[in-house]
Design an enzyme around this catalytic site. Structure first.
Site, PDB file in Angstrom:
ATOM      1  N   THR A 138       6.518  -1.403   9.617  1.00 30.32           N
ATOM      2  CA  THR A 138       5.174  -1.903   9.335  1.00 30.32           C
ATOM      3  C   THR A 138       5.062  -3.419   9.522  1.00 30.32           C
ATOM      4  O   THR A 138       5.968  -4.158   9.159  1.00 30.32           O
ATOM      5  CB  THR A 138       4.790  -1.559   7.890  1.00 30.32           C
ATOM      6  N   GLY A 177      10.995  -2.277   2.233  1.00 32.91           N
ATOM      7  CA  GLY A 177      11.715  -2.386   0.969  1.00 32.91           C
ATOM      8  C   GLY A 177      13.108  -2.953   1.185  1.00 32.91           C
ATOM      9  O   GLY A 177      13.681  -2.840   2.280  1.00 32.91           O
ATOM     10  N   GLU A 421       4.106   6.424   4.393  1.00 31.57           N
ATOM     11  CA  GLU A 421       4.390   7.602   5.230  1.00 31.57           C
ATOM     12  C   GLU A 421       3.107   8.211   5.793  1.00 31.57           C
ATOM     13  O   GLU A 421       2.945   9.415   5.849  1.00 31.57           O
ATOM     14  CB  GLU A 421       5.181   8.661   4.442  1.00 31.57           C
TER      15      GLU A 421
END
Lengths: 658, 666
Positions: A138, A177, A421
């Site tokens: 992303t 993350g 997702e």
């Protein structure tokens, strides 16, 4: 001791709680293993979540790293392995409060997208934690739409390297993350350029921090993206690359390779990629979505039999708030949904396993259906469960708003699942595309996958129910759901065709129908969920009262769906106005019937108090004592500097000159 | 970053507007003069260096409390310095200082001082009011207990009169009786107005209010017999020290009971108050504030989501063309524009209640309370209806911003957590809906017994006429014109009438089966809530429609009419079942309604950004990187993130503590 208001609820259970727990776990042996894992983790003080609600972002992050490191030791001690039966329960036992979750995604992406040589090189390093991985897809400007990513990787034949760049601010990697502070390596997705030609998005392994002192590598800018609604323990990060060079071997090359001379070679089928997405979407349903809803139901329902408010009958004690019809109408449908989606998840899992076996035999026929179902259900279940947790939160009144209730954290965590997702609206449109395609095929008499064969059998009947009891018949309500799904799909297909025939371009027609398409996709998933629940109940053992209570929940799930969306069922007269009154009556009767078993039904989820981490939802129901004790531990009850600095001058007449 | 120009997409959007945003802003503010004054106060606060501080998202709770206390004390000083005394102007000032967030002196200013003014005797005012005005006394209002909220009669704190010493002895007899939640109670206040069950001469006389000192003047230490503290972290309200208070045989003089109305004489004789209808007025006023707050909070969320949707580009609509603004997707418009219409609708509802309150309040001082029961009943439902809708709407706006909406920098999480408690406080929403339902049932009974009812429920009068001409309802089907707001008001009216009647009949049926009234009421409560919702929905559509006629500027009226139609039609589309079941609309008409909703989305699209600009939120007040007026979103997200606490050092300390040792061992 157990609060008698909660204790008495358990004495009247109509079924065996232990048997139901075993059913949910998939057998008594699974229950035993799960409990052993939970016990081992929760008795270890390093994994304690006791002060979590009082910690800052920095403290939460540090605790999560500490836990992740300790977990390696623990697994070794206990003899748990990644392939063992215990593994899947570890995350649940930790309530997800651990760092390095992206490290596993890093490893999985190498296993799926990497060549055998790349796997042999990187997987052992990652397994031994010689490096810490992340997964950088992303960007600031692009999420679900992958083709739009802007990071570039230009092949330099002279040095046999890729040169990675973040050409503009919106191309910065954003959200991954573990990347803000922890990761040493990451898989970067970038547009591949060879000799000036763009070949689309490809994955590259990029080292971002030194393995010696953890400082950033040359050309790399990275950091934490700042506070979020939840996931304080995770260092979601940003990454800016400036002429960062990686060797040619660092492009993951199972499917595509760049030869030393710059020749681009495509090999094998990329369809497996879809399969990976499908697997991630299905696995997140059980871990990230069902568990929070089950926990929220447990907390809200237990609290609702402890909390007494106002009187139902003059002269009597104040009533438990769960005895109010309006409170039942908030909570019991959420409980029914938790069970319904538990069984939907079993259904998807089974379908997925079957698909996996087929794919191993190089048969990809099931992929479109699997992809459509996993997308649609991911969207439908995350949306439904997120709304459910919020209802539970608000059903607990003021105390639900305290972090100590555990509900705000459950809510802010589950709602992220609606976005990651795959954004839900986009996923539903993918399912809709599949439905329209299958509907056209079925109308033309061509074969379609099993989950959509019903689209071929368009019937124009009316709902045959004669009284409210008829609406407790699964045939009646399943048929009604099917009718709505078919109607919405066929009318949208017709509308699309009309628009195209009247001269609209295909994509314009599609955009004009997207609101309807989303509704059709939801109706399809809702129908399958109801049908699957009814079929599951049919097959359950009749002993120990399990089937009876599950039948009630199935009825409630189905009728709640009709009650909350009456327009869809009344439209075109399939259900009459009089029948809709019957639905309402049957639905409200069910609330009273399930009320008696509400507490045993949440007990069957079998969460420990540590897992719930809630002052309102503990097994013993000592709500108020716990709330008071926990509040006293709050850091705000240590002497605050605000008094000396501001309050004291304020109170000591500084202002009385006014 | 500050010198950057306005994002090209937003510039284009603003140029394409069909109306002047200032004119609409004036309508929302209640006139150009009000707008001017609001902006003047806004500038006063925002240009004041005393009110500047670090982004609150990066501070701990204790630090946020500290900042809030600092600003609050300055705020009180400056309000007096500038001579700002009008309640609405105070509200603006406070809202700009605290950027729409609650603050520790809220209860002191909003409850403690006003309660002294309305319920204290002249002697008590002499003793407490000036010290409180000068903040030597900081007070709060301690009503809610751990075990009881909305149901006031259930409160357990006791105040027992002891004639021998002429004191009240205050006690928290159980854990559940501990006062819990009052704002400013935990750390800030040294006094509280405590609500307790009064016992005198061995009898319970119900709830009364007492002024209780809780902390030592000078040292700020809790007094002996008082246990007080902060209730810990919450979803939001980080600036507020919501507190607990436990009293053990704590004695206060007889003169500390607020005795303007009820009294306890030195010998313990209890003197009853004259009338308790007056408290209705305060409740109506506070609920009108919540309705206004619903409108404002939803407007802020819409501003952020719509501006961001005009800046964000994603995917493709037409093959080969550049990525479109996400606001061009029908699904995105369908998420956001009905909420925009709702925000406008609620603004007008809030203004209506406030005006009505002020009008009736004038009557109250003249002694005419006849309209108060209806207004009280109506505002209960509207408080619930608007706060529920806004609560869900804010979340939809956040979801519409995708992943970035989840970041605190979007500002929407803060709007949500600050707003969501209003579904609970000042009367839990379901209980509020049932209060409105009680009034509706009463009105229905009046109508069926041949009496006429007036005001917003007068449509119930038609029910008796319909029974004489049974084809009436069916005849209405063809008369609904989906392009005409007044015709849609009629449709909503029919729906409300039908649901009120059906709830009343179900209630009647339950009564004939069961023993107690309470049981029958409980068994019908889901129907009753639906009836109240339908009634409130009708009121909102009616008030929005009525507002259109007052708008002078044709261009503004045109765009408001589109929003009003969208609000009404979207509501029909969402509740199609009610309209179908009652025979108000046919399936074919519902299909037309659905189609017309989608057409309106396209009609409103060119004005969307200007419609949120008209709300006129200053960037500082909006507190959102995604919703900035200049639309320079991505650059500023990066700037913002660099200030995150995790970024304070280049290598985080946990690397040395945990990561490195692990890597060394493996």
């Amino acid at each position: 001791s157990v609060n008698p208001d909660l204790g008495s609820e358990r004495q009247t259970a109509s079924f065996s709680v232990e048997r139901l727990t075993a059913l949910l776990d998939g057998g008594a042996e699974q229950t035993r293993i799960r409990r052993a894992v939970v016990e081992a983790i929760q008795s270890d003080p390093v994994f304690s979540r006791e002060n979590q609600y009082f910690q800052t972002q920095n403290e939460r992050y540090e605790a999560a790293v500490r836990k992740a490191v300790h977990l390696q030791k623990k697994m070794h001690e206990m003899g748990w392995t990644e392939n063992g039966p215990e593994y899947k329960y570890i995350y649940r036992a930790l309530s997800g409060d651990v760092a390095f979750l992206l490290h596993r995604v890093f490893m999985r992406s190498i296993s799926v997208l990497g060549s055998d040589r790349q796997i042999a090189k990187w997987i052992p390093l990652a397994t031994q934690h010689k490096l810490i991985g992340s997964y950088a897809q992303t960007e600031l400007g692009h999420g679900t739409y992958l083709q739009g990513l802007e990071t570039t990787a230009v092949f330099d034949t002279a040095t046999q390297e890729f040169i990675l760049n973040t050409p503009k601010i919106s191309a910065m990697k954003w959200w991954p993350g573990d990347m803000g502070r922890s990761a040493t390596h990451t898989v970067v997705f970038a547009q591949l350029y060879i000799h000036g030609k763009c070949y689309g998005i490809h994955p590259f392994i990029v080292q971002i921090r030194s393995l010696q002192d953890h400082s950033l590598c040359p050309g790399v800018t990275a950091g934490d993206i700042g506070p979020k609604m939840n996931f304080e323990h995770i260092d979601n990060g940003y990454l800016l690359l400036k002429n960062v060079r990686v060797p040619r071997e660092n492009m993951l090359s199972k499917f595509c390779e760049v030869r030393p001379d710059g020749t681009y070679v495509r090999q094998g089928s990329q369809q497996i990629n879809y399969f990976t997405m499908t697997s991630v979407r299905i696995s997140l349903i059980s871990d990230e979505v069902l568990i929070p809803l089950k926990k929220a139901c447990t907390i809200a329902i237990r609290y609702s039999v402890v909390r007494r408010q106002s009187k139902l009958k003059p002269g009597e004690q104040e009533a438990k708030i769960l005895d109010y019809q309006t409170q039942q109408e908030k909570l019991l449908p959420q409980l029914a949904a938790a069970y319904a989606f538990h069984f939907t998840n079993d259904y998807l899992q089974e379908l997925f396993d079957k698909g996996y076996r087929e794919i191993q035999r190089k048969n990809f026929d099931m992929l479109p259906e699997l992809h459509a179902l996993s997308s649609g259900f991911k969207a439908m279940i995350t949306q439904h469960c997120t709304a459910g947790v919020e209802i539970c939160l608000r059903a607990c009144g003021g105390h639900g708003y305290s972090l100590l209730s555990g509900l705000p954290s459950l809510y802010t965590k589950i709602l992220a699942s609606c976005i990651y997702e795959g954004e839900n609206t986009i996923l539903l449109l993918q399912t809709a595309r599949f439905l329209i395609k299958c509907f056209m095929a079925a109308s033309a008499g061509q074969p379609v996958p099993p989950s959509v064969t019903y689209l071929a059998a368009v019937k124009h009947g009316k709902c045959p129910a004669k009284n409210k009891l008829d609406f407790l018949s699964p045939d009646i309500y399943t048929e009604a759901y099917q009718h709505v799904a078919v109607r919405l799909t066929s009318s949208t297909a017709a509308k699309l065709q009309d628009l195209i025939q009247s001269g609209d371009k295909k994509h314009d027609a599609w955009n004009q129908c997207t609101v309807q398409l989303v509704q059709a996709a939801k109706a399809h998933c809702h129908y399958i969920a109801v049908k699957n629940f009814a079929e599951t109940v049919e097959k359950l053992e009749t002993k120990a009262g399990i089937q009876k209570i599950m039948k009630h929940l199935c009825d409630l799930f189905a009728l709640h769906g009709i009650f909350s969306n009456t327009g869809a069922f009344l439209h075109d007269g399939y259900t009459s106005a009089a029948q809709m009154d019957m639905v309402t009556a049957a639905y409200l009767d069910l609330l009273a019937a399930i009320r008696k078993d509400a507490v045993p039904l949440v007990d069957a989820f079998d969460f420990t108090d540590q897992s719930l981490n809630s002052a309102l939802g503990s097994y013993d129901g000592q709500v108020y004592q716990r709330l008071y004790e926990w509040a006293q531990k709050s850091p705000t009850n240590q002497m605050s500097p605000a008094y000396e600095r501001y309050l004291k001058p304020l109170l000591h007449n500084t202002l009385s000159k006014l | 970053a500050a010198a950057m120009s306005v994002n090209a997409d937003l510039r284009r959007e603003r140029a394409a507007a069909t109306f002047q945003p200032e004119l609409l802003t004036h309508i929302l503010d209640g006139g150009p003069e009000r707008t001017r004054r609001r902006k003047e106060i806004e500038a006063l606060v925002l240009n004041d260096p005393d009110f500047q501080h670090e982004d609150l998202n990066f501070l701990s709770r204790s630090q946020r409390y500290e900042q809030a206390i600092r600003k609050s004390s300055l705020m009180v000083m400056k309000l007096r310095e500038y001579g700002i005394a009008d309640p609405e102007e105070i509200y603006w000032f406070k809202s700009f200082v605290h950027r729409g967030r609650p603050e520790p002196l809220d209860l002191h200013l909003g409850m403690f001082l006003p309660t002294l003014l309305t319920q204290a005797t002249p002697e008590q005012q002499d003793r407490f009011f000036m010290p409180a005005w000068n903040l030597e006394i900081i007070g709060t209002y301690a009503q809610t207990e751990m075990g009881h909220g909305t149901h006031l009669r259930g409160l357990e704190t006791t105040a027992t009169y002891d004639p021998s010493t002429q004191e009240f002895i205050l006690n928290s007899p159980t854990v559940t009786s501990i006062k819990w939640w009052p704002g400013g109670l935990g750390k800030t206040s040294n006094h509280a107005i405590v609500l307790a069950q009064l016992y005198t001469q061995g009898q319970c006389k119900g709830l009364h209010a007492f002024i209780v000192p809780i902390r030592q003047l000078g040292t700020h230490e809790p007094l002996p017999g008082i246990t007080v503290g902060d209730i810990g972290p919450k979803f939001g309200y980080d600036e507020m020290d919501n507190g607990y208070l436990k009293m053990d045989n704590f004695r206060i003089p007889r003169e500390n009971m607020l005795m303007k109305y009820a009294q306890v004489e030195p010998d313990g004789t209890y003197v009853k108050p004259v009338s308790d209808k007056l408290t209705y007025g305060t409740m109506v006023f506070i609920r009108s504030l919540i309705v206004g707050d619903s409108a404002r909070s939803l407007s802020r969320a819409c501003t952020i989501a719509i501006r961001y949707s005009a800046v964000r580009h994603q995917s493709e609509l037409k093959p080969g063309e550049p990525e479109p603004q996400i606001l061009d997707y029908q699904t995105q418009q369908y998420k956001l524009f009905p909420l925009l219409a709702t925000a406008y609708a609620f603004h007008f509802v809030g203004a209506y209640i406030k005006d009505t309150y002020h009008r009736i309040n004038g009557d109250i001082s003249k002694g005419d309370l006849s309209e108060l029961p209806e207004l009280h009943a109506l505002t209960a439902g509207l408080k619930a209806f608007t706060s529920w809708t806004a609560n869900a709407g804010i979340e939809e706006c956040r979801m519409a911003c995708g992943g970035h909406g989840y970041s605190r920098c979007s500002g929407i999480p803060d709007i949500y957590v600050t707003f969501t408690p209003s579904c609970t406080y000042e009367g839990e929403n379901t209980v509020m809906m049932l209060q409105t339902a009680r009034f509706l049932m009463k009105s229905y009974t009046q109508v069926t017994s041949g009496q006429q009812v007036s005001g917003m429920v007068s449509y119930l009068n038609d029910l008796s006429r319909q029974r004489i001409q049974p084809q009436h309802v069916a005849a209405r089907t063809v008369t609904v014109r989906i392009n005409d707001p007044t015709s849609l008001v009629e449709a909503y009216k029919s729906r409300a009438a039908r649901l009120v009647e059906s709830a009343a009949k179900n209630l009647q049926a339950e009564l004939s089966h069961r023993k107690s009234k309470e049981d029958a009421w409980n068994k019908t409560s889901v129907d009753l809530v639906r009836a109240s919702e339908a009634h409130c929905h009708y009121v909102v559509v009616k008030l929005f429609t009525a507002k259109l006629a007052e708008v002078g500027d044709a261009a503004v009226r045109a765009v408001l009419t589109e929003l009003c139609l969208l609000y009404a039609l979207f509501g029909i589309s969402r509740n199609a079942g009610d309209f179908l079941q009652a025979g108000i609309l046919t399936s074919a008409q519902i299909t037309q309604v659905n189609q017309h909703v989608k057409e309106l989305l396209a009609v409103i699209r060119p004005n969307a950004v200007t419609l949120v600009d008209s709300f006129d939120f200053h960037d500082v007040h909006l507190g959102s990187v995604l919703g900035r007026y200049d639309g320079n979103v991505y650059e500023n997200m990066f700037e913002w993130a660099k200030k995150s606490p995790l970024n304070k050092t280049q290598v985080h300390e946990s690397f040395h503590k945990h990561l490195k040792p692990m890597q060394a061992k493996l």
